[in-house]
Design an enzyme around this catalytic site. Structure first.
Site, PDB file in Angstrom:
ATOM      1  N   ASP A 339      72.650  55.220  22.704  1.00 13.29           N
ATOM      2  CA  ASP A 339      72.901  56.351  23.225  1.00 13.29           C
ATOM      3  C   ASP A 339      73.900  57.200  22.742  1.00 13.29           C
ATOM      4  O   ASP A 339      74.887  56.681  21.807  1.00 13.29           O
ATOM      5  CB  ASP A 339      73.158  56.214  24.821  1.00 13.29           C
ATOM      6  CG  ASP A 339      74.310  55.427  25.113  1.00 13.29           C
ATOM      7  OD1 ASP A 339      74.791  54.430  24.318  1.00 13.29           O
ATOM      8  OD2 ASP A 339      75.049  55.681  26.327  1.00 13.29           O
ATOM      9  N   HIS A 657      67.313  49.281  20.063  1.00 12.74           N
ATOM     10  CA  HIS A 657      67.204  50.598  20.974  1.00 12.74           C
ATOM     11  C   HIS A 657      68.200  51.590  20.277  1.00 12.74           C
ATOM     12  O   HIS A 657      69.314  51.276  20.594  1.00 12.74           O
ATOM     13  CB  HIS A 657      67.383  50.197  22.358  1.00 12.74           C
ATOM     14  CG  HIS A 657      67.391  51.333  23.276  1.00 12.74           C
ATOM     15  ND1 HIS A 657      66.301  52.006  23.691  1.00 12.74           N
ATOM     16  CD2 HIS A 657      68.463  52.060  23.664  1.00 12.74           C
ATOM     17  CE1 HIS A 657      66.568  52.869  24.532  1.00 12.74           C
ATOM     18  NE2 HIS A 657      67.922  52.990  24.811  1.00 12.74           N
ATOM     19  N   ASP A 705      61.787  42.655  20.118  1.00 16.84           N
ATOM     20  CA  ASP A 705      62.231  43.353  19.288  1.00 16.84           C
ATOM     21  C   ASP A 705      61.596  45.021  19.328  1.00 16.84           C
ATOM     22  O   ASP A 705      60.578  45.073  18.311  1.00 16.84           O
ATOM     23  CB  ASP A 705      62.148  42.908  17.594  1.00 16.84           C
ATOM     24  CG  ASP A 705      62.573  43.803  16.578  1.00 16.84           C
ATOM     25  OD1 ASP A 705      63.722  44.648  17.244  1.00 16.84           O
ATOM     26  OD2 ASP A 705      62.372  43.846  15.539  1.00 16.84           O
ATOM     27  N   GLU A 714      69.282  46.181  22.547  1.00 18.72           N
ATOM     28  CA  GLU A 714      69.925  47.496  21.897  1.00 18.72           C
ATOM     29  C   GLU A 714      71.000  46.881  20.967  1.00 18.72           C
ATOM     30  O   GLU A 714      71.112  45.810  20.686  1.00 18.72           O
ATOM     31  CB  GLU A 714      70.863  47.982  23.162  1.00 18.72           C
ATOM     32  CG  GLU A 714      71.298  49.217  22.982  1.00 18.72           C
ATOM     33  CD  GLU A 714      71.566  50.074  24.062  1.00 18.72           C
ATOM     34  OE1 GLU A 714      71.190  50.041  25.191  1.00 18.72           O
ATOM     35  OE2 GLU A 714      72.133  51.356  23.779  1.00 18.72           O
TER      36      GLU A 714
HETATM   37  O1  9MR Z   1      76.728  46.036  27.773  1.00 21.76           O
HETATM   38  C1  9MR Z   1      76.618  46.531  29.213  1.00 21.76           C
HETATM   39  C2  9MR Z   1      76.301  45.258  30.028  1.00 21.76           C
HETATM   40  O2  9MR Z   1      77.419  44.294  29.925  1.00 21.76           O
HETATM   41  C3  9MR Z   1      76.056  45.864  31.226  1.00 21.76           C
HETATM   42  O3  9MR Z   1      75.614  44.611  32.091  1.00 21.76           O
HETATM   43  C4  9MR Z   1      74.966  46.917  31.192  1.00 21.76           C
HETATM   44  C5  9MR Z   1      74.823  47.418  32.447  1.00 21.76           C
HETATM   45  O4  9MR Z   1      75.782  48.326  33.165  1.00 21.76           O
HETATM   46  O5  9MR Z   1      75.489  47.985  30.423  1.00 21.76           O
HETATM   47  C6  9MR Z   1      75.556  47.647  28.850  1.00 21.76           C
HETATM   48  O6  9MR Z   1      75.995  48.612  28.372  1.00 21.76           O
HETATM   49  C7  9MR Z   1      75.227  49.825  28.180  1.00 21.76           C
HETATM   50  C8  9MR Z   1      75.895  50.954  28.572  1.00 21.76           C
HETATM   51  O7  9MR Z   1      75.884  50.890  29.983  1.00 21.76           O
HETATM   52  C9  9MR Z   1      75.329  52.193  27.777  1.00 21.76           C
HETATM   53  N1  9MR Z   1      75.189  51.996  26.463  1.00 21.76           N
HETATM   54  C10 9MR Z   1      74.471  50.999  25.981  1.00 21.76           C
HETATM   55  C11 9MR Z   1      75.099  49.688  26.646  1.00 21.76           C
HETATM   56  C12 9MR Z   1      74.162  48.459  25.750  1.00 21.76           C
HETATM   57  O8  9MR Z   1      73.121  48.233  26.317  1.00 21.76           O
END
Ligand code: 9MR
Length: 841
Positions: A339, A657, A705, A714
């Site tokens: 993102d 992602h 994947d 991601e």
């Molecule tokens: O890495 C984060 C994980 O520990 C949390 O459980 C999750 C849900 O809040 O979010 C992950 O972080 C994401 C973030 O919210 C937005 N950018 C991408 C991150 C990786 O998926």
């Protein structure tokens, strides 16, 4: 699921229907995920003004009053595939208390929100069933099913259940291609390291195995060890140990139970390129700067969020309404993940781990290593890359004179989630600063304090600026210790909420103490429960669990904490815990919870950081071997028989992602760069792709994947950072050497000190010509020496023998000395010395 209610047929079509079409659609496959709310409310989402909850097997929510439009309150599900020309049957039950008219839509997910089905169900208190049919006019993978329930002056309660969309293509039955049942590190094994593989088989008795070279000759053989059913995969497994074979070569294979593994190498250099590749990832994650195609062929792109339309950031970013009345220039930094958000807590651990990799062995990181715009400026590239993020973290600090001055805003991101693909410079969304948080403030304090000592030899002004910001952040966090990020602030960006920041306090105090030596920080460290508690969680550490960072720093970076020996010992206790988990695991995984977490690969790697640090502290081979074996899992010795690092191994993640390495969606775009780690198996499979294809998965199988599987696949800045740290450890060819160094600072005066160094040969062979290397903590410099030729680069000092003392016989020693220039802060005795490249015991 609740009992069916009396049926009410409301019919609405976009395209004329025939009864046959309806019948056909009814029999089609189900496209809605969790429409019965048997497994909670995911993957359904709501606008920030509602909280979704289950109530007697239905999804219910209290709809606020005082909104103007139906779309002011929405509950929806994304990524519904539609096939043009197919007819679909849409059904749900719903109730309203008091009765209301709602809107049920199936639509294009972003502007112009084209509606393929639009209904206005009259919702009653007792509840009704509704059904509709329509024919999709277009094919798309990501239609939205939404209920718009806003527009009421009064609050009311909405419940729904049994949401079903049948028709279209049969959902793919997903069977991962796991290749041969003999699982190896597809990149290879170090000649002197452990060499293990895992065999998936129904056999319960030991099996024969053969190791073959590229010419198909058998070069070693043996018997496997049956391991029973592995809980993380549900597979019956055997392990296979060929560690005693050490001959380098390419294209080896292992055969057992009639299956032959994918080929692998045995070579001392298998990890040589991984540290730089893992670090190069950060350049193409940069925000606010053009990515030069000459530096990263295929990855060039205009600067993202640098103030040019259609971007609405990041040079003057306002707060969310009501949060503040100023704007900040927060241009720069790294995009968090796939993102376009930038989050201080996640940026914090990432930049810390890059700096920690550097601080572990400063001589291993050079200027020019990463091919970035700053290459050639005389500063190691890893520090230049870290500074790109550190400057952004500094910019997130609340300015003087404003409420919460000195704290850091928790994050900055788009007002709404954007779709994929979307290059950063094309993001049209409004960007907003979110409220300051204590966690973000402490991440700023910790990393800025660490940066202060590391940048001192290269840019004293920047070092002073970071230390000042760190102190200010510390004071602000102390004054406002419970300002937590809102767990519901997750629209347009991740919430990154954390309801316990005592660990962030500990980490920040540790960094400030190491850099300044000051009493306040020492006392805070000593009083923190994290200083003595068992912080070595089996699930590992991450952005929300940072006490481990403080403990690792206090153990490895020279400092005067009084119970240092105990701190160091505690790291080996943590390492023993992970070692025991690994030994009990048929895939050699030092992580084995009953369900795997989001980003499990980074937790695996962070557990490896603890074992690697235990090796650094003790020199005990078992810890280094454990790290080497742990990497086998990441690079192919796993249930899916794939590597999780792009470009490493025959079958590797390549569709992580991301909105810009989005080749899976647009062939004009690249895949993620070589050296990018995928998050990896996540039992909670929160995204629609994973929910569709991986239901009921055993932990190791909860991964796909696919670019849309944001919960399992991601890429992030905080996952590549332990990859960089661990791969630098694995690439380190320094062995333990038979020498002992006594370093004494003889007297110091304002601005200076005398150093004396004695090298003792504790081995059995004469050292013939020597060079001794160590690093200062910070900005100290060697001015002139005697008994050796001394040179310095940054804080790395190299002392070379002179012709008259270049031989050190067994049991004998040589002495040299120097006059040094002191820097502000402590000047601890260096603890790590390399003699001719190998580390003295
Ligand atoms: O890495 C984060 C994980 O520990 C949390 O459980 C999750 C849900 O809040 O979010 C992950 O972080 C994401 C973030 O919210 C937005 N950018 C991408 C991150 C990786 O998926």
């Amino acid at each position: 699921m609740t009992r069916s209610r009396a049926a009410l047929l409301a019919l609405l079509t976009m395209v004329a229907l025939s009864p046959t079409a309806t019948a056909h659609a009814d029999e089609g496959p189900e496209q809605i995920v969790n429409g019965t709310f048997d497994t909670g409310t995911a993957p359904w989402w709501g606008t920030p003004n509602v909280t979704l909850a289950t109530d007697e097997g239905r999804l219910c929510t209290d709809v606020p009053g005082g909104t103007a439009n139906p779309w002011d309150v929405i509950i929806g599900q994304d990524d519904i595939p539609l096939v043009a020309g197919e007819t679909y049957a849409y059904a749900f039950s719903a109730s309203a208390t008091p009765a209301k008219v709602g809107r049920a839509l199936i639509q294009f997910p972003v502007d112009p929100y084209t509606q393929y089905l639009s209904a206005a169900p009259e919702l009653s208190v007792s509840g009704n069933d509704y059904s509709y049919t329509f024919t999709a006019p277009v094919s798309l993978p990501n239609a939205q099913v939404v209920f718009q329930v806003g527009g009421s002056a009064e609050p009311w309660r909405f419940c729904m259940d049994d949401v079903s969309l049948k028709g279209g293509a049969e959902p793919e039955v997903y069977e991962p291609d796991t290749g041969p049942r003999v699982r190896v590190n597809m990149v290879g094994y170090l000649p002197t390291g452990p060499k293990k593989a895992t065999v998936v088989t129904t056999e319960t008795a030991a099996l024969d195995w053969e190791l073959k070279n590229a010419g198909k000759e058998t070069v070693a053989n043996g018997r496997t060890t049956p391991r029973g059913v592995d809980a993380s995969s549900g597979q019956n497994t055997h392990t296979l140990d060929f560690s005693s074979y050490k001959k380098p070569g390419e294209g080896y294979t292992l055969t057992a139970d009639g299956e032959t593994s994918r080929p692998f190498d045995i070579a001392a250099d298998i990890y040589d390129e991984l540290p730089a590749d893992a670090l190069k990832f950060y350049y193409t994650q940069r925000s606010g700067i053009e990515i030069r195609d000459d530096l990263r062929p295929g990855y060039g792109r205009p600067a993202g969020h640098a103030g040019a339309a259609p971007n609405q950031g990041d040079v003057s970013v306002p707060c969310q309404p009501g949060v503040c009345d100023y704007s900040l220039n927060v241009k720069g930094g790294w995009y968090d993940a796939g993102d376009h958000g930038k989050y201080v807590v996640n940026g914090g651990i990432s930049v810390h781990q890059l700096m920690a990799a550097y601080e572990r062995d400063k001589a291993a990181f050079e200027d020019g290593q990463l091919n970035i715009p700053e290459s050639g400026n005389g500063t190691p590239d890893v520090l230049d890359e870290a500074r790109w993020e550190q400057e952004f973290l500094l910019s997130m600090q609340v300015p003087d004179g404003e409420p919460h001055a000195g704290m850091a805003h928790h994050k900055i991101h788009d007002q709404n989630w954007t779709g994929l693909p979307l290059l950063p410079h094309l993001d049209p969304q409004l960007r907003e600063l979110h409220p300051p948080s204590t966690a973000a403030t402490l991440n700023l304090a910790a990393t800025a304090a660490q940066a202060a000592r590391l940048f001192a030899p290269y840019d004293p002004a920047f070092a002073a600026r970071t230390l000042k910001a760190a102190r200010k952040a510390w004071a602000a966090a102390k004054a406002d210790p419970e300002r937590y990020a809102d767990p519901n602030d997750g629209i347009g960006g991740g919430a990154y909420n954390d309801g316990d920041v005592s660990d962030e306090f500990y980490w920040a105090a540790a960094e400030l103490f190491i850099t300044t030596g000051e009493k306040e920080f020492k006392e805070f460290v000593l009083a923190s429960p994290h200083h003595t508690g068992d912080i070595w969680r089996e699930r590992g550490f991450d952005w929300g669990n940072t006490a481990q960072l403080g403990r690792l720093e206090l153990a490895t970076v020279p400092n005067a904490i009084p119970d240092r020996a105990r701190v160091r010992q505690s790291v080996t206790e943590g390492a023993e815990k992970y070692l025991a988990i690994q030994r009990g695991h048929a895939y050699g995984l030092p992580y084995n919870p009953p369900d795997f977490d989001w980003g499990s690969n980074n937790l695996v790697l962070n557990n490896m950081v603890v074992m690697a640090t235990a090796y650094d502290l003790t020199g005990q081979e078992k810890y280094r071997a454990a790290v080497r074996e742990g990497m086998d899992y990441i690079l192919g010795r796993n249930a899916l028989n794939q590597s999780y690092v792009t470009g490493y191994g025959e079958v590797a993640s390549k569709n992580q992602h991301s909105r810009w390495y989005a080749r899976q969606l647009d062939p004009e775009l690249p895949n993620p760069p070589r050296g990018t780690l995928a998050g990896g198996p996540n039992s909670a499979i929160q995204d629609p792709v994973a929910q569709r294809l991986l239901q009921g998965c055993e932990p190791q199988f909860c991964y796909i994947d696919d670019i849309e599987s944001w919960a399992t696949n991601e890429l992030t800045i905080n996952w590549n950072s332990p990859l960089a740290w661990v791969s630098a450890f694995l690439a380190d060819k320094g062995e333990r050497s038979d020498c002992r160094v006594r370093y004494t600072a003889h007297g110091s005066w304002p601005g200076g000190f005398n150093g004396q160094v004695v090298i003792e040969n504790t081995g059995k062979r004469t050292v013939d010509g020597w060079s001794l290397r160590w690093s200062f903590l910070s900005g100290q410099r060697v001015r002139e020496g005697w008994g050796a030729t001394l040179s310095q680069s940054g804080s790395v000092v190299t002392a070379r023998s002179l012709s008259w003392n270049d031989k050190i016989k067994p049991g004998r020693s040589v002495t040299f000395g120097f006059v040094g220039t002191n820097a502000s802060g402590p000047n601890p005795v260096p603890e790590v010395f390399h003699l001719n490249g190998d580390r003295c015991k």
